[in-house]
Scaffold this active site. Structure first.
Site, short mmCIF file in Angstrom:
data_model
loop_
_atom_site.label_atom_id
_atom_site.label_comp_id
_atom_site.label_asym_id
_atom_site.label_seq_id
_atom_site.Cartn_x
_atom_site.Cartn_y
_atom_site.Cartn_z
N ASP A 140 0.86 -1.18 0.00
CA ASP A 140 0.00 0.00 0.00
C ASP A 140 0.90 1.22 0.00
O ASP A 140 1.71 1.40 0.91
CB ASP A 140 -0.91 0.01 1.23
CG ASP A 140 -1.89 1.16 1.17
OD1 ASP A 140 -2.90 1.03 0.46
OD2 ASP A 140 -1.64 2.19 1.82
N ASP A 173 -3.16 1.83 6.66
CA ASP A 173 -2.41 1.38 5.49
C ASP A 173 -2.05 -0.10 5.58
O ASP A 173 -2.04 -0.81 4.59
CB ASP A 173 -1.14 2.23 5.32
CG ASP A 173 -1.47 3.68 5.04
OD1 ASP A 173 -2.56 3.94 4.48
OD2 ASP A 173 -0.67 4.56 5.39
N CYS A 202 -12.37 -4.85 6.09
CA CYS A 202 -11.66 -5.36 7.26
C CYS A 202 -10.81 -6.54 6.82
O CYS A 202 -11.31 -7.47 6.20
CB CYS A 202 -12.66 -5.80 8.33
SG CYS A 202 -11.86 -6.66 9.69
N CYS A 256 -12.27 -9.90 9.08
CA CYS A 256 -13.56 -10.56 8.88
C CYS A 256 -14.18 -10.25 7.53
O CYS A 256 -15.16 -10.86 7.15
CB CYS A 256 -14.53 -10.18 10.01
SG CYS A 256 -15.10 -8.47 9.89
N CYS A 283 -12.78 -2.04 13.10
CA CYS A 283 -13.89 -2.81 12.55
C CYS A 283 -14.98 -2.94 13.61
O CYS A 283 -14.72 -3.38 14.73
CB CYS A 283 -13.40 -4.18 12.11
SG CYS A 283 -14.72 -5.18 11.41
N CYS A 311 -16.05 -7.06 14.16
CA CYS A 311 -15.12 -7.96 14.85
C CYS A 311 -14.17 -7.26 15.80
O CYS A 311 -13.39 -7.91 16.51
CB CYS A 311 -14.34 -8.80 13.86
SG CYS A 311 -13.01 -7.91 13.05
N GLU A 366 -1.93 -1.62 -5.97
CA GLU A 366 -3.22 -1.04 -6.33
C GLU A 366 -3.13 -0.34 -7.68
O GLU A 366 -2.09 0.20 -8.03
CB GLU A 366 -3.63 -0.01 -5.29
CG GLU A 366 -4.44 -0.57 -4.16
CD GLU A 366 -4.77 0.52 -3.18
OE1 GLU A 366 -5.95 0.80 -3.01
OE2 GLU A 366 -3.84 1.09 -2.59
#
Ligand code: ZN
Length: 460
Positions: free
Chosen positions: A216, A390, A361, A364, A380, A383, A308
């Site tokens: 990232d 990042d 997330c 999960c 999150c 969870c 990305e």
């Protein structure tokens, strides 16, 4: 594996050598401008004749604008246009005409819709003041001297390099490299020679062929890896940027050139300008160094690298982000990882532009509807995971590789792969990331463990 690679070395030119290079760069510019004026004149003439209703067969004949045609025309006209032509190598004129031929081709391809990317405008005349002096040699005596401190170029002779040419010289001595061309150019107040080289690279495998890493590209860090490593920005980048700002302030306080009033720049302005250019070059060098070290290490270590597909051009239009993005070299990391992965026998996967790597997330798989940029920690709700923003994104990218591999040739994380599947188009897709996402990694896959090596890479 044969690849085309560039080797670039800083040069220490002596004053008379600088004059010779500048003369050659000037000759290239003259040929470029001459060719452009000629093509333009004929095009304008034909347009005017058409507007009078001249039939097509009676129009002034069109001139060819490929390199061969331009060269032929130049050779016929050079005694008229540039009676001094013999003073420079023919490669100089070839440089200019080749650049022109490419520029015209890019323009016409772009106009005909045959060229991807942003529209290319009609070539403009080059000015002595604005153009970067550069000349390219493709034939003749182009050598790297065995002392590894000099290079030999046609007409310019032996030039001292500022740094050792060891990396290239070794390859040439071993017979695994062949020089195709050499370009001498001045950037940021320093002269460089760049060799375009055909290299026979040995087959490599990454040290951890099974390992997957998600990258990232960050703003506070150069990059964050899914392994949890935060790769810091290059050292001294911040200080160099500060110095750059101070110097450009200094320059703006001095008397610069003014077209309207005919004001000539002062000597103090001129010196300030050179200092600014050097500071810019230093920042660029630091950044390039950091990026290359990172991407080389990634490509040598990991079998699969996931990056990305960021809309860099679009993000650069966001002025608040533009500076940091340009600094971080977002697009550049992807470019380098792509070819270096290939060189090292790894593979690279590009996540779809609309893949919500930041909003998902990594534990999960729940997807947030919104996650403003200022929120640096991903929390999150379902969870309870709390993780650096990042790092969470990098982990999602890594998980994507496992998804792509285990799913075989299923949903590919290629550019815009699933954009067409949504009725609302990309804009709607961007607003509502979530249930429609085809390549969201499911938790079951993520825990499935190793990749299936019998499957082909799906990123090409
Ligand atoms: Zn969660």
């Amino acid at each position: 594996m044969k690849v085309i690679q560039a080797y670039r070395f800083a040069l220490d030119l002596r004053p008379f050598q600088q004059r010779v290079v500048l003369a050659h760069a000037g000759a290239a510019r003259v040929a470029y401008n001459w060719g452009l004026a000629r093509v333009k004149a004929v095009m304008d003439q034909r347009a005017a004749e058409r507007s009078y209703g001249t039939p097509e067969e009676l129009l002034t004949p069109a001139v060819g604008w490929d390199l061969a045609a331009l060269r032929k025309a130049w050779n016929a006209a050079k005694s008229e246009v540039a009676p001094w032509w013999a003073e420079c190598s023919k490669e100089a004129y070839n440089t200019g005409l080749d650049n022109l031929a490419r520029a015209l081709k890019n323009w016409s391809d772009s106009r005909a819709g045959k060229r991807a990317g942003r529209r290319v405008g009609f070539p403009r005349f080059k000015s002595r003041r604005r153009a970067t002096p550069s000349v390219r040699f493709t034939t003749g005596a182009i050598r790297v001297e065995p002392d590894r401190k000099h290079v030999v170029l046609p007409r310019l002779g032996r030039l001292k390099t500022h740094e050792s040419t060891r990396k290239l010289a070794r390859r040439i001595e071993a017979g695994t490299a062949r020089i195709l061309s050499a370009t001498v150019r001045r950037d940021g107040g320093r002269w460089h020679v760049a060799f375009c080289v055909e290299v026979e690279r040995a087959e490599h495998t990454p040290t951890r062929p099974q390992a997957v890493v998600g990258v990232d590209v960050g703003i506070t860090h150069l990059a964050v890896l899914s392994t949890g490593e935060m790769v810091p920005n290059p050292r001294h980048l911040h200080e160099a940027a500060q110095r750059m700002r101070r110097l450009s302030r200094q320059m703006s306080r001095r008397v610069g050139p003014d077209r309207r009033t005919g004001q000539r720049p002062s000597n103090r302005w001129e010196r300030a300008r050179q200092r600014v250019a050097r500071a810019h070059a230093r920042v660029a060098n630091l950044r390039r160094d950091g990026l290359h070290k990172l991407t080389t290490r990634l490509a040598r270590t990991y079998g699969t690298i996931v990056v990305e597909d960021l809309n860099v051009a679009g993000m650069l239009r966001n002025r608040r982000l533009a500076r940091q993005i340009a600094d971080a070299g977002f697009g550049e990391i992807r470019r380098q990882v792509t070819y270096k992965a290939e060189w090292n026998g790894g593979r690279r996967i590009v996540a779809d532009r609309w893949y919500p790597s930041s909003k998902t997330c990594s534990d999960c798989g729940a997807v947030k509807a919104k996650l403003p940029l200022r929120v640096r920690t991903y929390i999150c709700d379902p969870c309870g995971l709390a993780l650096d923003r990042d790092l969470n994104a990098a982990r999602n990218l890594a998980a994507l590789a496992r998804e792509v591999t285990t799913a075989g040739s299923g949903p590919v994380a290629g550019r815009g792969a699933d954009r067409k599947t949504r009725p609302g188009g990309p804009v709607a897709a961007k607003r509502q990331p979530g249930p429609l996402r085809r390549i969201r990694p499911g938790p079951s896959h993520r825990k499935a463990g190793h990749t299936d090596q019998s499957l082909e890479p799906t990123d090409r």
